[in-house]
Design an enzyme around this catalytic site. Structure first.
Site, short mmCIF file in Angstrom:
data_model
loop_
_atom_site.label_atom_id
_atom_site.label_comp_id
_atom_site.label_asym_id
_atom_site.label_seq_id
_atom_site.Cartn_x
_atom_site.Cartn_y
_atom_site.Cartn_z
N TRP A 182 7.59 57.99 -0.17
CA TRP A 182 8.97 58.32 0.15
C TRP A 182 9.33 59.71 -0.36
O TRP A 182 8.76 60.18 -1.36
CB TRP A 182 9.92 57.29 -0.48
CG TRP A 182 9.69 55.88 -0.03
CD1 TRP A 182 9.08 54.88 -0.74
CD2 TRP A 182 10.06 55.31 1.22
NE1 TRP A 182 9.05 53.72 0.00
CE2 TRP A 182 9.64 53.94 1.21
CE3 TRP A 182 10.69 55.80 2.37
CZ2 TRP A 182 9.84 53.09 2.29
CZ3 TRP A 182 10.90 54.95 3.44
CH2 TRP A 182 10.47 53.61 3.39
N TRP B 196 14.05 52.68 0.62
CA TRP B 196 15.09 51.70 0.94
C TRP B 196 15.69 51.06 -0.30
O TRP B 196 16.85 50.64 -0.29
CB TRP B 196 14.53 50.61 1.86
CG TRP B 196 13.40 49.80 1.28
CD1 TRP B 196 12.06 50.07 1.38
CD2 TRP B 196 13.50 48.58 0.54
NE1 TRP B 196 11.32 49.11 0.73
CE2 TRP B 196 12.17 48.18 0.20
CE3 TRP B 196 14.57 47.79 0.11
CZ2 TRP B 196 11.90 47.03 -0.54
CZ3 TRP B 196 14.31 46.64 -0.63
CH2 TRP B 196 12.99 46.28 -0.95
N TRP C 72 18.16 45.18 4.12
CA TRP C 72 17.52 46.48 3.89
C TRP C 72 16.05 46.45 4.28
O TRP C 72 15.54 47.41 4.88
CB TRP C 72 17.69 46.90 2.42
CG TRP C 72 18.95 47.69 2.25
CD1 TRP C 72 20.18 47.23 1.87
CD2 TRP C 72 19.12 49.09 2.52
NE1 TRP C 72 21.09 48.25 1.88
CE2 TRP C 72 20.48 49.39 2.26
CE3 TRP C 72 18.27 50.10 2.94
CZ2 TRP C 72 20.98 50.69 2.43
CZ3 TRP C 72 18.77 51.39 3.11
CH2 TRP C 72 20.11 51.66 2.85
N GLU D 93 24.38 33.48 12.53
CA GLU D 93 24.58 34.33 11.34
C GLU D 93 24.51 33.49 10.06
O GLU D 93 23.99 33.95 9.04
CB GLU D 93 25.92 35.06 11.44
CG GLU D 93 25.97 36.11 12.53
CD GLU D 93 24.87 37.16 12.36
OE1 GLU D 93 24.76 37.73 11.26
OE2 GLU D 93 24.14 37.41 13.33
N TRP E 34 20.89 33.05 9.41
CA TRP E 34 20.30 34.25 8.78
C TRP E 34 20.54 34.22 7.27
O TRP E 34 19.65 34.53 6.47
CB TRP E 34 20.92 35.52 9.37
CG TRP E 34 20.23 36.10 10.56
CD1 TRP E 34 20.69 36.11 11.85
CD2 TRP E 34 18.96 36.77 10.59
NE1 TRP E 34 19.79 36.75 12.66
CE2 TRP E 34 18.72 37.17 11.93
CE3 TRP E 34 18.02 37.09 9.61
CZ2 TRP E 34 17.58 37.85 12.32
CZ3 TRP E 34 16.87 37.77 10.00
CH2 TRP E 34 16.65 38.15 11.33
N ASN F 39 28.96 45.20 9.67
CA ASN F 39 27.52 44.93 9.68
C ASN F 39 26.75 45.90 10.58
O ASN F 39 25.63 46.31 10.24
CB ASN F 39 27.24 43.49 10.13
CG ASN F 39 25.79 43.11 9.93
OD1 ASN F 39 25.27 43.19 8.83
ND2 ASN F 39 25.12 42.72 11.00
#
Length: 468
Positions: free
Chosen positions: A305, A358, A381, A273, A276, A340
């Site tokens: 969208w 998004w 996202w 993590e 990341w 999360n």
């Protein structure tokens, strides 16, 4: 030579490279923090994050005073005024050299370039460091000398660099004769109460100690369970820099003499993590267009969208009729934080069930998250929306009911945040509408979309972009 440190998202004294180096002198450095509320607003900083940052600054002020360092606060308003504010500060205090730790989003990089130009023109030396990362951008490259566009090979190489080239020995600044702690100036910020989060470096270190000492062993198996507490709860502290990833990595060293290899699975998963987090920071550095609202996968910027304000409002308010989605959104609005797994579920729902851009969700999260970090939020996202690097394949659409059954099996998390469903039995909690109707309970909202049909709509829309 008179030195100073410019604090930004590194509000700590331990493992702060810029502060450590600024203290390598006979006399104490000056310290400065610039309040840039206009820019924070433009960057969608949550009021609860601004409150948490200010409380963290108050603790930092006390800690610096104990080291003999005075913290100055200037209200610059916006990033574009930083050069002028720092020039004035350096002249006032006869500063010859200014230290700071780098930030990697485009506006921050442009600000730092402008500040460097202004100060160097005045004869002030500027020294930039990378004290907010374990490994700075540019050190993790593939065999072609390019940055990694996928996380798995990045993580593998990142660990190899960490093993060979990163020293996690504590960096503790020199101390000087104490100075009296003066309260921070009264600067009016648009804040919301963050007192449910203890602020400051000691609080962050305490949380780290609790997590590593008691919870990290169950992190891999429990981190996806929002009804239980298996996460580190350090994200808000990392976002304002009250704790360094170096400090976090050092805490994991105790588990393996071959660190970063040989770790137990919980510790190893948590180190991933941290990787990341660094992956998204590196991407920001290499791809400035990510800071401009562009998708990493360029072709997906052509997606048509839906602009349905009513459905977007229902998502924001936690009134979609999907209990797990609504629970996550209500937790976010009430506390400024969301588990999360729920961030993934709610993001997937907005993009793939509602087919809403998004970027609207990305901005909404930043407007409410106490741990709002632009690189991590943007990366998350784009991953959920299947438009980013290493993104979840577009044909993978979360079924929110199945996600709920898997990760909140007894509905404990749902009932905690969706009070209308407190009396619903476990068997019906994940899709309660038929039970509610039979029991003549109508406080909870009906579903705003049918998942199967919404999934087909999303797939058809994405196929047009992906396959022409």
């Amino acid at each position: 030579m008179k030195k100073a440190i410019w604090f930004r998202s590194d509000l700590r004294t331990l493992d702060n490279e810029a502060l450590y180096l600024a203290c390598q002198s006979e006399s104490a450095p000056e310290a400065i923090f610039l309040v840039c509320e206009d820019t924070w607003q433009r960057h969608h900083w949550a009021p609860v994050k601004q409150d948490f940052l200010w409380r963290t600054l108050e603790v930092l002020n006390e800690n610096l005073s104990a080291l003999g360092i005075k913290l100055h606060i200037k209200n610059a308003g916006r990033f574009s005024n930083a050069g002028g504010a720092l020039r004035e500060f350096c002249k006032e205090h006869s500063i010859d050299k200014l230290y700071f730790n780098a930030e990697y989003a485009l506006d921050e990089k442009n600000r730092d370039r402008a500040v460097t130009a202004v100060l160097e023109n005045d004869g002030v030396e500027v020294s930039q460091h990378h004290g907010n990362l374990l490994i700075k951008p540019g050190m993790v490259k593939n065999q072609q000398g390019e940055y990694y566009k996928k996380f798995t090979p990045f993580n593998k190489r990142w660990r190899a660099v960490l093993a060979k080239e990163v020293d996690v020995t504590p960096l503790k600044p020199n101390s000087f004769p104490n100075v009296n702690t003066e309260p921070l100036p009264n600067i009016s910020l648009k804040t919301e109460d963050s007192s449910h989060y203890p602020a400051g470096e000691d609080a962050a270190l305490s949380k780290l100690g609790q997590f590593v000492g008691h919870s990290v062993e169950t992190y891999k198996s429990g981190r996806d369970r929002p009804d239980q507490r298996h996460t580190s709860e350090l994200s808000a502290y990392l976002a304002v820099g009250a704790i360094s990833p170096v400090t976090a990595a050092r805490a994991l060293q105790q588990f393996s003499p071959e660190f970063p290899y040989g770790l137990p699975e919980g510790a190893d998963t948590w180190l991933t993590e941290l990787a990341w987090r660094e992956f998204y920071q590196h991407l920001m550095d290499f791809e400035p267009r990510l800071s401009k609202g562009e998708s990493f996968q360029r072709e997906t910027d052509c997606i048509q969208w839906r602009d349905d304000e009513e459905e977007f409002k229902a998502w924001c308010e936690g009134k979609t009729g999907y209990p797990i989605v609504d629970a996550g959104m209500r937790q976010l609005k009430e506390t400024g934080w969301m588990h999360n797994r729920l961030r993934m579920i709610t993001a997937n729902f907005l993009v793939k069930d509602l087919l809403i851009d998004w970027r609207k969700g990305e901005a909404f999260f930043m407007q409410h998250l106490i741990d709002g970090s632009f690189p991590a939020n943007n990366g998350g996202w784009q991953w959920s929306a299947s438009v980013g690097t290493d993104a979840v394949p577009y044909f993978r659409v979360f079924n929110p009911v199945k996600q709920s059954e898997k990760f909140d099996p007894q509905g404990t998390y749902i009932r905690n945040w969706v009070k209308e469903l407190e009396s619903v039995p476990d068997k019906h909690i994940h899709w309660p509408h038929e039970w509610l109707s039979k029991n003549q309970q109508n406080e909870y909202c009906p579903p705003i979309v049918e998942h199967k049909a919404a999934r087909e709509r999303f797939l058809a829309t994405f196929k047009q972009v992906k396959h022409g």
